[in-house]
Design a protein around this motif. Structure first.
Motif, PDB file in Angstrom:
ATOM      1  N   TYR A  21       0.700  -1.227  -0.007  1.00 25.72           N
ATOM      2  CA  TYR A  21      -0.211   0.024   0.135  1.00 25.72           C
ATOM      3  C   TYR A  21       0.665   1.501   0.093  1.00 25.72           C
ATOM      4  N   HIS A  22       1.984   1.197   0.358  1.00 27.30           N
ATOM      5  CA  HIS A  22       2.733   2.663   0.376  1.00 27.30           C
ATOM      6  C   HIS A  22       2.928   3.151  -1.034  1.00 27.30           C
ATOM      7  N   ARG A  23       2.720   4.631  -1.216  1.00 26.28           N
ATOM      8  CA  ARG A  23       2.849   5.408  -2.300  1.00 26.28           C
ATOM      9  C   ARG A  23       4.053   5.191  -3.003  1.00 26.28           C
ATOM     10  N   HIS A  24       5.275   5.182  -2.274  1.00 22.60           N
ATOM     11  CA  HIS A  24       6.425   5.556  -2.939  1.00 22.60           C
ATOM     12  C   HIS A  24       7.700   4.818  -2.566  1.00 22.60           C
ATOM     13  N   HIS A  25       7.529   3.697  -1.428  1.00 21.81           N
ATOM     14  CA  HIS A  25       8.633   3.047  -0.951  1.00 21.81           C
ATOM     15  C   HIS A  25       8.193   1.583  -0.765  1.00 21.81           C
ATOM     16  N   ASN A  26       9.166   0.648  -0.689  1.00 23.58           N
ATOM     17  CA  ASN A  26       9.052  -0.556  -0.322  1.00 23.58           C
ATOM     18  C   ASN A  26       9.308  -0.632   1.152  1.00 23.58           C
ATOM     19  N   ALA A  27       9.221  -1.647   1.808  1.00 23.42           N
ATOM     20  CA  ALA A  27       9.386  -2.182   3.259  1.00 23.42           C
ATOM     21  C   ALA A  27      10.882  -1.856   3.484  1.00 23.42           C
ATOM     22  N   PRO A  28      11.537  -1.570   4.454  1.00 26.00           N
ATOM     23  CA  PRO A  28      12.992  -1.370   4.663  1.00 26.00           C
ATOM     24  C   PRO A  28      13.422  -2.700   5.056  1.00 26.00           C
ATOM     25  N   VAL A  29      14.669  -2.738   5.260  1.00 26.66           N
ATOM     26  CA  VAL A  29      15.492  -4.302   5.439  1.00 26.66           C
ATOM     27  C   VAL A  29      15.626  -4.044   6.869  1.00 26.66           C
ATOM     28  N   GLY A  30      14.844  -5.000   7.833  1.00 28.08           N
ATOM     29  CA  GLY A  30      15.029  -5.120   9.086  1.00 28.08           C
ATOM     30  C   GLY A  30      14.218  -4.059   9.993  1.00 28.08           C
ATOM     31  N   CYS A  31      14.395  -4.154  11.142  1.00 28.35           N
ATOM     32  CA  CYS A  31      13.547  -2.887  12.042  1.00 28.35           C
ATOM     33  C   CYS A  31      13.922  -3.323  13.556  1.00 28.35           C
ATOM     34  N   LYS A  32      13.598  -2.389  14.712  1.00 29.72           N
ATOM     35  CA  LYS A  32      13.779  -2.633  15.941  1.00 29.72           C
ATOM     36  C   LYS A  32      12.328  -2.960  16.511  1.00 29.72           C
ATOM     37  N   PHE A  33      11.270  -2.465  15.987  1.00 25.43           N
ATOM     38  CA  PHE A  33       9.756  -2.596  16.365  1.00 25.43           C
ATOM     39  C   PHE A  33       8.898  -2.139  15.003  1.00 25.43           C
ATOM     40  N   CYS A  34       7.612  -2.866  15.400  1.00 21.93           N
ATOM     41  CA  CYS A  34       6.934  -2.582  14.442  1.00 21.93           C
ATOM     42  C   CYS A  34       5.420  -2.646  15.061  1.00 21.93           C
ATOM     43  N   ILE A  35       4.568  -1.519  14.725  1.00 23.08           N
ATOM     44  CA  ILE A  35       3.115  -1.492  15.301  1.00 23.08           C
ATOM     45  C   ILE A  35       2.208  -1.337  14.300  1.00 23.08           C
ATOM     46  N   GLU A  64      14.712   5.875  14.171  1.00 22.57           N
ATOM     47  CA  GLU A  64      14.136   6.282  13.227  1.00 22.57           C
ATOM     48  C   GLU A  64      13.056   5.760  12.624  1.00 22.57           C
ATOM     49  N   VAL A  65      11.877   6.495  12.517  1.00 21.60           N
ATOM     50  CA  VAL A  65      10.694   5.800  11.842  1.00 21.60           C
ATOM     51  C   VAL A  65      10.754   5.873  10.515  1.00 21.60           C
ATOM     52  N   LEU A  66      10.934   4.518  10.098  1.00 18.08           N
ATOM     53  CA  LEU A  66      11.543   4.036   8.842  1.00 18.08           C
ATOM     54  C   LEU A  66      10.379   4.064   7.793  1.00 18.08           C
ATOM     55  N   ARG A  67       9.261   3.856   8.148  1.00 16.31           N
ATOM     56  CA  ARG A  67       7.974   3.718   7.328  1.00 16.31           C
ATOM     57  C   ARG A  67       6.763   4.045   8.107  1.00 16.31           C
ATOM     58  N   VAL A  68       5.912   4.595   7.669  1.00 16.92           N
ATOM     59  CA  VAL A  68       4.530   4.747   8.256  1.00 16.92           C
ATOM     60  C   VAL A  68       3.616   4.724   6.837  1.00 16.92           C
ATOM     61  N   CYS A  69       2.577   3.795   6.900  1.00 18.05           N
ATOM     62  CA  CYS A  69       1.724   3.587   5.638  1.00 18.05           C
ATOM     63  C   CYS A  69       0.347   3.288   6.431  1.00 18.05           C
ATOM     64  N   THR A  70      -0.649   4.106   5.897  1.00 20.52           N
ATOM     65  CA  THR A  70      -2.029   3.961   6.324  1.00 20.52           C
ATOM     66  C   THR A  70      -2.893   3.731   5.060  1.00 20.52           C
ATOM     67  N   ASN A 133      17.910   1.710  -7.347  1.00 21.21           N
ATOM     68  CA  ASN A 133      16.535   1.539  -6.847  1.00 21.21           C
ATOM     69  C   ASN A 133      15.550   2.425  -7.402  1.00 21.21           C
ATOM     70  N   THR A 134      14.284   2.485  -7.041  1.00 30.92           N
ATOM     71  CA  THR A 134      13.105   3.097  -7.562  1.00 30.92           C
ATOM     72  C   THR A 134      12.535   4.226  -6.836  1.00 30.92           C
ATOM     73  N   LEU A 135      13.488   4.420  -5.503  1.00 30.54           N
ATOM     74  CA  LEU A 135      12.939   5.523  -4.605  1.00 30.54           C
ATOM     75  C   LEU A 135      13.006   6.787  -5.199  1.00 30.54           C
ATOM     76  N   PRO A 136      11.938   7.727  -4.602  1.00 34.35           N
ATOM     77  CA  PRO A 136      11.814   9.164  -5.227  1.00 34.35           C
ATOM     78  C   PRO A 136      13.214   9.728  -5.077  1.00 34.35           C
ATOM     79  N   HIS A 137      13.638  10.291  -6.236  1.00 36.17           N
ATOM     80  CA  HIS A 137      14.877  10.952  -6.139  1.00 36.17           C
ATOM     81  C   HIS A 137      14.740  12.648  -5.986  1.00 36.17           C
ATOM     82  N   VAL A 138      14.380  13.010  -4.717  1.00 39.25           N
ATOM     83  CA  VAL A 138      14.146  14.312  -4.437  1.00 39.25           C
ATOM     84  C   VAL A 138      14.628  14.593  -3.053  1.00 39.25           C
ATOM     85  N   MET A 139      14.730  15.562  -2.794  1.00 33.72           N
ATOM     86  CA  MET A 139      15.314  16.059  -1.286  1.00 33.72           C
ATOM     87  C   MET A 139      14.075  15.734  -0.462  1.00 33.72           C
TER      88      MET A 139
END
Length: 148
Positions: A21-35, A64-70, A133-139
């Protein structure tokens, strides 16, 4: 829809949700916690937190909050950011950071007590392992919250 609440979730579940469902990113590799946020029947969003991607910020006390997706349900994004802050603080972190594209206004971050530190990062990572990668190439804007 029942009352929304924060629930734990696995990295696999959160990654699958982000990849779907994320608009412009895939999931990160690894984490400390997810909710996640649930109404008792459905999941309306997830957050994945981990070590800072920037080695300069990875001091052992910064999360770091690596991803939020709603799914767009009202207040879910703010609920996730607020819960990430509470969890990171309880784990002993002294600061939490995240990034948004410059086109995103950061309303949920402001509502959760984050401060915009301004532009950060480059338009593209240029390290040896760059996989084109296909990440957005913007600041991006870096957002920070320091725990008292």
């Amino acid at each position: 829809m029942g009352k929304l609440r924060i629930v734990p979730c696995t990295y696999k579940f959160a990654s699958d949700y982000v990849n779907r469902y994320h608009r412009h990113h895939n999931a990160p590799v690894g984490c400390k916690f997810c909710i996640a946020v649930s109404d008792g029947e459905d999941i309306h969003g997830v957050a994945i937190c981990g070590r800072p991607l920037s080695r300069y910020l990875d001091n052992g006390y910064t999360c770091e909050v690596l991803r939020v997706c709603t799914d767009g349900t009202y207040n879910v994004c703010s609920m996730l950011y607020g819960a990430c802050c509470r969890i990171a603080k309880a784990m002993g972190y002294t600061k939490i950071i995240t990034y948004t594209l410059i086109s995103e206004n950061g309303a949920s971050l402001k509502a959760s007590g984050f401060t915009n530190e301004g532009l950060a990062g480059g338009v593209m990572w240029t390290g040896e392992r760059n996989k084109n990668n296909t990440l957005p190439h913007v600041m991006k804007n870096r957002w920070v919250k320091v725990f008292q």
